[in-house]
Design a protein around this motif. Structure first.
Motif, PDB file in Angstrom:
ATOM      1  N   LYS A 123      33.305 -17.939 -10.136  1.00  0.00           N
ATOM      2  CA  LYS A 123      33.343 -18.990  -9.127  1.00  0.00           C
ATOM      3  C   LYS A 123      34.478 -18.860  -8.198  1.00  0.00           C
ATOM      4  CE  LYS A 123      30.099 -22.269 -10.672  1.00  0.00           C
ATOM      5  NZ  LYS A 123      29.132 -20.987 -11.226  1.00  0.00           N
ATOM      6  N   VAL A 124      34.968 -17.497  -7.781  1.00  0.00           N
ATOM      7  CA  VAL A 124      36.123 -17.358  -7.164  1.00  0.00           C
ATOM      8  C   VAL A 124      36.032 -17.382  -5.720  1.00  0.00           C
ATOM      9  CG1 VAL A 124      37.436 -16.028  -8.866  1.00  0.00           C
ATOM     10  CG2 VAL A 124      35.686 -14.853  -7.218  1.00  0.00           C
ATOM     11  N   ASP A 125      37.138 -17.545  -5.057  1.00  0.00           N
ATOM     12  CA  ASP A 125      36.995 -17.713  -3.579  1.00  0.00           C
ATOM     13  C   ASP A 125      37.195 -16.355  -2.993  1.00  0.00           C
ATOM     14  OD1 ASP A 125      36.856 -20.677  -3.605  1.00  0.00           O
ATOM     15  OD2 ASP A 125      39.079 -20.603  -4.038  1.00  0.00           O
ATOM     16  N   THR A 126      38.090 -15.555  -3.586  1.00  0.00           N
ATOM     17  CA  THR A 126      38.613 -14.331  -3.007  1.00  0.00           C
ATOM     18  C   THR A 126      38.478 -13.142  -4.242  1.00  0.00           C
ATOM     19  OG1 THR A 126      39.985 -15.254  -1.469  1.00  0.00           O
ATOM     20  CG2 THR A 126      40.551 -12.934  -1.942  1.00  0.00           C
ATOM     21  N   LEU A 127      38.116 -11.989  -3.824  1.00  0.00           N
ATOM     22  CA  LEU A 127      38.220 -10.998  -4.728  1.00  0.00           C
ATOM     23  C   LEU A 127      39.190  -9.684  -4.291  1.00  0.00           C
ATOM     24  CD1 LEU A 127      36.925 -10.042  -7.389  1.00  0.00           C
ATOM     25  CD2 LEU A 127      34.931  -8.870  -5.954  1.00  0.00           C
ATOM     26  N   VAL A 128      39.966  -9.412  -5.068  1.00  0.00           N
ATOM     27  CA  VAL A 128      41.010  -8.404  -4.808  1.00  0.00           C
ATOM     28  C   VAL A 128      40.570  -7.096  -5.478  1.00  0.00           C
ATOM     29  CG1 VAL A 128      43.367  -7.982  -4.618  1.00  0.00           C
ATOM     30  CG2 VAL A 128      42.913 -10.365  -4.544  1.00  0.00           C
ATOM     31  N   THR A 129      40.922  -5.888  -4.878  1.00  0.00           N
ATOM     32  CA  THR A 129      40.876  -4.809  -5.572  1.00  0.00           C
ATOM     33  C   THR A 129      41.760  -3.713  -5.134  1.00  0.00           C
ATOM     34  OG1 THR A 129      39.026  -3.298  -6.493  1.00  0.00           O
ATOM     35  CG2 THR A 129      38.840  -3.872  -4.076  1.00  0.00           C
ATOM     36  N   ALA A 130      41.392  -2.536  -5.256  1.00  0.00           N
ATOM     37  CA  ALA A 130      42.584  -1.629  -4.990  1.00  0.00           C
ATOM     38  C   ALA A 130      42.007  -0.121  -4.800  1.00  0.00           C
ATOM     39  CB  ALA A 130      43.768  -1.381  -5.840  1.00  0.00           C
ATOM     40  N   CYS A 131      40.601   0.050  -4.266  1.00  0.00           N
ATOM     41  CA  CYS A 131      39.928   1.043  -3.889  1.00  0.00           C
ATOM     42  C   CYS A 131      39.037   1.038  -2.754  1.00  0.00           C
ATOM     43  CB  CYS A 131      39.055   1.489  -5.164  1.00  0.00           C
ATOM     44  SG  CYS A 131      37.936   2.731  -4.856  1.00  0.00           S
ATOM     45  N   ALA A 132      39.375   1.779  -1.671  1.00  0.00           N
ATOM     46  CA  ALA A 132      38.447   1.399  -0.394  1.00  0.00           C
ATOM     47  C   ALA A 132      36.810   1.605  -0.804  1.00  0.00           C
ATOM     48  CB  ALA A 132      38.764   2.331   0.746  1.00  0.00           C
ATOM     49  N   ASN A 133      36.493   2.338  -1.431  1.00  0.00           N
ATOM     50  CA  ASN A 133      35.302   2.636  -1.778  1.00  0.00           C
ATOM     51  C   ASN A 133      34.601   1.531  -2.603  1.00  0.00           C
ATOM     52  OD1 ASN A 133      32.553   4.001  -1.752  1.00  0.00           O
ATOM     53  ND2 ASN A 133      33.180   4.668  -3.940  1.00  0.00           N
ATOM     54  N   CYS A 134      35.331   0.886  -3.724  1.00  0.00           N
ATOM     55  CA  CYS A 134      35.011  -0.315  -4.421  1.00  0.00           C
ATOM     56  C   CYS A 134      34.831  -1.297  -3.296  1.00  0.00           C
ATOM     57  CB  CYS A 134      36.212  -0.756  -5.311  1.00  0.00           C
ATOM     58  SG  CYS A 134      36.082   0.316  -6.635  1.00  0.00           S
ATOM     59  N   ARG A 135      35.740  -1.603  -2.600  1.00  0.00           N
ATOM     60  CA  ARG A 135      35.801  -2.657  -1.419  1.00  0.00           C
ATOM     61  C   ARG A 135      34.532  -2.563  -0.538  1.00  0.00           C
ATOM     62  NH1 ARG A 135      40.815  -3.857   2.696  1.00  0.00           N
ATOM     63  NH2 ARG A 135      39.726  -5.375   3.969  1.00  0.00           N
ATOM     64  N   ILE A 136      34.355  -1.583  -0.017  1.00  0.00           N
ATOM     65  CA  ILE A 136      32.924  -1.511   0.904  1.00  0.00           C
ATOM     66  C   ILE A 136      31.695  -1.890  -0.161  1.00  0.00           C
ATOM     67  CG2 ILE A 136      31.357   0.230   1.923  1.00  0.00           C
ATOM     68  CD1 ILE A 136      33.287  -0.457   3.769  1.00  0.00           C
ATOM     69  N   THR A 137      31.477  -1.124  -1.205  1.00  0.00           N
ATOM     70  CA  THR A 137      30.508  -1.400  -2.300  1.00  0.00           C
ATOM     71  C   THR A 137      30.374  -2.996  -2.626  1.00  0.00           C
ATOM     72  OG1 THR A 137      30.884   0.811  -3.159  1.00  0.00           O
ATOM     73  CG2 THR A 137      29.296  -0.621  -4.586  1.00  0.00           C
ATOM     74  N   LEU A 138      31.524  -3.546  -2.818  1.00  0.00           N
ATOM     75  CA  LEU A 138      31.447  -4.841  -3.183  1.00  0.00           C
ATOM     76  C   LEU A 138      31.172  -5.824  -2.022  1.00  0.00           C
ATOM     77  CD1 LEU A 138      34.813  -5.109  -5.290  1.00  0.00           C
ATOM     78  CD2 LEU A 138      32.645  -5.461  -6.230  1.00  0.00           C
ATOM     79  N   GLU A 139      31.416  -5.120  -1.016  1.00  0.00           N
ATOM     80  CA  GLU A 139      31.105  -6.232   0.165  1.00  0.00           C
ATOM     81  C   GLU A 139      29.700  -6.125   0.424  1.00  0.00           C
ATOM     82  OE1 GLU A 139      35.218  -6.242   2.921  1.00  0.00           O
ATOM     83  OE2 GLU A 139      33.708  -4.774   3.548  1.00  0.00           O
ATOM     84  N   GLU A 140      29.212  -5.036   0.265  1.00  0.00           N
ATOM     85  CA  GLU A 140      27.630  -4.682   0.604  1.00  0.00           C
ATOM     86  C   GLU A 140      26.809  -5.273  -0.384  1.00  0.00           C
ATOM     87  OE1 GLU A 140      27.656  -0.720   3.002  1.00  0.00           O
ATOM     88  OE2 GLU A 140      26.869  -0.570   1.063  1.00  0.00           O
ATOM     89  N   GLY A 141      27.448  -5.423  -1.835  1.00  0.00           N
ATOM     90  CA  GLY A 141      26.786  -6.139  -2.827  1.00  0.00           C
ATOM     91  C   GLY A 141      26.762  -7.695  -2.693  1.00  0.00           C
ATOM     92  N   LEU A 142      28.066  -8.247  -2.235  1.00  0.00           N
ATOM     93  CA  LEU A 142      27.882  -9.578  -2.040  1.00  0.00           C
ATOM     94  C   LEU A 142      27.150 -10.117  -0.860  1.00  0.00           C
ATOM     95  CD1 LEU A 142      31.974  -9.808  -2.183  1.00  0.00           C
ATOM     96  CD2 LEU A 142      30.320 -10.916  -4.003  1.00  0.00           C
ATOM     97  N   GLU A 143      27.223  -8.985  -0.035  1.00  0.00           N
ATOM     98  CA  GLU A 143      26.320  -9.629   1.286  1.00  0.00           C
ATOM     99  C   GLU A 143      24.776  -9.683   0.777  1.00  0.00           C
ATOM    100  OE1 GLU A 143      24.422  -9.869   4.910  1.00  0.00           O
ATOM    101  OE2 GLU A 143      24.339  -7.998   3.825  1.00  0.00           O
ATOM    102  N   ALA A 144      24.311  -8.592   0.236  1.00  0.00           N
ATOM    103  CA  ALA A 144      22.931  -8.346  -0.297  1.00  0.00           C
ATOM    104  C   ALA A 144      22.546  -9.689  -1.092  1.00  0.00           C
ATOM    105  CB  ALA A 144      22.884  -7.261  -0.791  1.00  0.00           C
ATOM    106  N   ASN A 145      23.814 -10.396  -1.999  1.00  0.00           N
ATOM    107  CA  ASN A 145      23.308 -11.473  -2.863  1.00  0.00           C
ATOM    108  C   ASN A 145      23.803 -12.896  -2.058  1.00  0.00           C
ATOM    109  OD1 ASN A 145      22.001 -10.118  -5.504  1.00  0.00           O
ATOM    110  ND2 ASN A 145      23.895  -8.891  -5.010  1.00  0.00           N
ATOM    111  N   ASP A 146      24.044 -12.767  -0.982  1.00  0.00           N
ATOM    112  CA  ASP A 146      24.437 -14.042  -0.286  1.00  0.00           C
ATOM    113  C   ASP A 146      25.458 -14.779  -0.846  1.00  0.00           C
ATOM    114  OD1 ASP A 146      23.573 -15.255   2.194  1.00  0.00           O
ATOM    115  OD2 ASP A 146      21.896 -16.535   1.289  1.00  0.00           O
ATOM    116  N   MET A 147      26.586 -13.905  -1.268  1.00  0.00           N
ATOM    117  CA  MET A 147      27.653 -14.275  -1.842  1.00  0.00           C
ATOM    118  C   MET A 147      28.859 -14.470  -0.828  1.00  0.00           C
ATOM    119  SD  MET A 147      27.132 -12.694  -5.451  1.00  0.00           S
ATOM    120  CE  MET A 147      28.530 -13.281  -6.487  1.00  0.00           C
ATOM    121  N   ASN A 148      29.342 -15.487  -0.272  1.00  0.00           N
ATOM    122  CA  ASN A 148      30.397 -15.548   0.670  1.00  0.00           C
ATOM    123  C   ASN A 148      31.560 -15.339   0.187  1.00  0.00           C
ATOM    124  OD1 ASN A 148      31.196 -15.503   3.311  1.00  0.00           O
ATOM    125  ND2 ASN A 148      31.065 -18.012   3.255  1.00  0.00           N
TER     126      ASN A 148
END
Ligand code: SF4
Ligand code: SF4
Lengths: 157, 428
Positions: free
Chosen positions: B378-403
């Motif tokens: 139950k985090v408010d923000t996710l931090v990472t250090a890879c541009a590809n992870c970042r986009i993949t995570l953003e797409e996955g979060l969006e697909a699962n309605d996770m803000n």
């Protein structure tokens, strides 16, 4: 107030604005690059950003749809770059910046974020084009902000 | 170069079978632990995604040509030959269903480097003409243009101009004799210009001299992803030549997982000699700056946040302590995911999966593993250090309605630097 002539004055003028005015002026920056992204979700985001008392539900659904527009328009890893498409991505990002809560953007000023993305949008649009004019988006933004501040005179205490 | 064919593919697979690979096949005890470690298996429950099964074609070549029983069977005509249909069937397992995350290799009780074997077996698939379109295009552009996405120098120059004008920071190209040469990924140039601004701000505060090479600014290596060592070697050599020509002491790998593995670990093996310079991931360097007191930060993020360890950086590169130490500077409410660090679950987009459109649905299914980790936190923000992870995570979060916003750690550090007004310095 004297007109804004450089980014130092520009950024400081933005820093002095509250959230509502930041959103309004950010939306004006985005309107100036709307020709680069015809997505109706961008327009909707600008409408909501410019509205003083947007309904919270409408605000949330608009944020969701503009974030979707950003994700749909980014360049995917390894795909051939098309800078004209990338211009659309930056317009969507700029529109999202008008609405995104500061907690989502490391506390950055929404209007400054929108301004930078609009500049990237304009630059992106010229990258595949040999005859395009040099980009002057920052100068246009200085004028937009000057005019906006001028228009506020007398309307506020 | 001869045209791709099944024969060529089989030959390339055979050439990859060295002593360690042969011993891996003999050592496998069929325990199934690698299956439970693989997000493509756990989230589909499809046995075809069992890691060791993904290298079954290599196993068949090994059995028929490197074991006594296999050779007897071959001599008697009892061996089933590998066909075009086999390559077609396994192509989706080897490329779509594996992000080369390396988690399976870590759990195997007999020490099989299954991920490494999948990377090797891709050599055969590429040679057989069975690689995904997206990866073929990316590799061709990387060789011809220097970037898998076809990003040319004028685009980078435009971005540099932008940052210089709006921030007053200096970013130089091809400056000889400086300490560092920074690499970028095309994803950062195209989607996340804030990364370049962030490193410019941090290096300025640390008082370090640095540059970007106009001849080799790209960090990623699609030759490695597709499984073509000859092309991977060309891409590494470009960086090595540029760094040696400029005489830098260190090359900085950007927030790109596989770019880091390619230049830091695979590179010297590919070119057959050690480098004359060091290579560090940006987080390793930032943490050194932190230890040396070269960066001063102020303020803390109050959001409840966690760090997604990019597989190539944490599991393969051992960069686990550094991001946490850096987050300690700027985050008040950091929480650790289950299985964090070396055992972290992949975002699902590595190893060329995110460049492969055909794999989109499978990637989003595999993302459920990450979703489960995040749901528990139950985090408010996710931090990472890879541009590809970042986009993949953003797409996955969006697909699962996770803000949940996803933010790069380098950018987060830059936003907390104690610095005089950047624009003021230039324009006032
Ligand atoms: S490397 Fe990762 S994705 Fe590939 S088989 Fe192993 S665990 Fe699965
Ligand atoms: S974990 Fe190792 S020994 Fe067990 S099935 Fe997988 S490869 Fe074989």
């Amino acid at each position: 107030m004297s007109p804004i002539n450089n980014d130092w004055q520009f950024k400081h003028a933005l820093d002095d604005m509250d959230g509502y005015h930041q959103r309004q002026v950010a939306a004006l920056f985005v309107r100036n690059v709307l020709d680069l992204n015809p997505d109706p979700r961008v327009l909707k985001a600008l409408e909501v950003a410019s509205n003083y008392d947007s309904d919270p539900d409408e605000m949330n659904s608009t944020i969701k749809s503009i974030m979707q527009a950003v994700l749909e328009s980014h360049a995917r890893c390894g795909a051939a770059c098309k800078w004209s498409d990338q211009a659309g991505y930056y317009v969507a990002r700029a529109a999202a910046a008008c609405l995104t809560p500061r907690s989502f953007t490391l506390g950055k000023d929404p209007a400054w974020q929108a301004a930078l993305s609009c500049r990237m949008a304009r630059t992106s649009a010229t990258l595949d084009c040999l005859d395009c004019e040099p980009v002057t988006e920052s100068l246009k933004q200085h004028k937009i902000l000057s005019d906006y501040l001028e228009s506020l005179k007398g309307t506020e205490p | 170069m001869s045209a791709p064919s099944v024969e060529k593919g089989i030959r390339f697979i055979r050439e990859q079978i060295d002593a360690p690979v042969a011993s891996f096949f003999s050592a496998c005890v069929h325990c199934g632990l690698c299956a439970e470690a693989c997000l493509f298996y756990t989230q589909t429950q499809d046995p075809r995604y069992t890691p060791i099964h993904k290298v079954a074609l290599m196993r068949r070549v090994w059995e028929s040509e490197f074991t006594l029983w296999g050779r007897i069977k071959s001599a008697l005509g009892l061996t089933k030959p590998i066909t075009e249909a086999d390559f077609t069937e396994w192509e989706t397992l080897v490329y779509d269903g594996c992000s080369l995350c390396g988690r399976c290799s870590l759990v195997c009780p007999v020490g099989n480097d299954i991920s490494g074997m999948i990377r090797k077996v891709r050599e055969g698939f590429a040679a057989a003409g069975h690689a995904p379109e997206g990866l073929i295009g990316a590799t061709t552009r990387a060789i011809e243009i220097g970037s898998p996405m076809g990003v040319r120098l004028p685009a980078l120059q435009a971005q540099i101009r932008h940052i210089q004008e709006s921030t007053g920071l200096e970013i130089s190209l091809d400056r000889p004799g400086v300490e560092y040469m920074a690499l970028l990924s095309s994803m950062e140039i195209m989607n996340f210009p804030e990364y370049l601004e962030a490193i410019a701000r941090i290096l300025r505060q640390a008082g370090k001299s640095w540059t970007i090479s106009s001849k080799a600014f790209e960090a990623t290596n699609s030759g490695i992803q597709i499984g073509a060592s000859d092309l991977a070697r060309v891409l590494v050599q470009r960086i090595v030549d540029a760094a040696e020509e400029l005489g830098v002491k260190m090359v900085i790998s950007p927030e790109c997982g596989h770019g880091y593995t390619a230049i830091r670990w695979d590179g010297p093996n590919l070119i057959g000699r050690p480098y004359k310079f060091k290579v560090k991931h940006i987080l390793e360097l930032l943490d050194e700056f932190r230890e040396q007191g070269l960066i001063q930060t102020q303020g803390l993020e109050e959001a409840r946040l966690s760090f997604h360890d990019p597989c190539q950086i944490a599991r393969k590169g051992g960069v686990v302590r550094q991001p946490r130490a850096l987050l300690g500077l700027v985050a008040a409410n950091f929480v650790e995911m289950s299985d964090a660090g070396a055992m972290n679950w992949c975002c699902g987009g590595g190893g060329g999966v995110s460049a492969n459109e055909r794999a989109d649905a499978l990637r989003l299914t595999a993302f459920k593993q990450k979703k489960a980790q995040l749901d528990a936190l139950k985090v408010d923000t996710l931090v990472t250090a890879c541009a590809n992870c970042r986009i993949t995570l953003e797409e996955g979060l969006e697909a699962n309605d996770m803000n949940i916003p996803v933010i790069g750690l380098t950018e987060m550090i830059a936003e907390h630097l104690v610095e005089t007004d950047r624009i003021e310095e230039k324009s006032a």
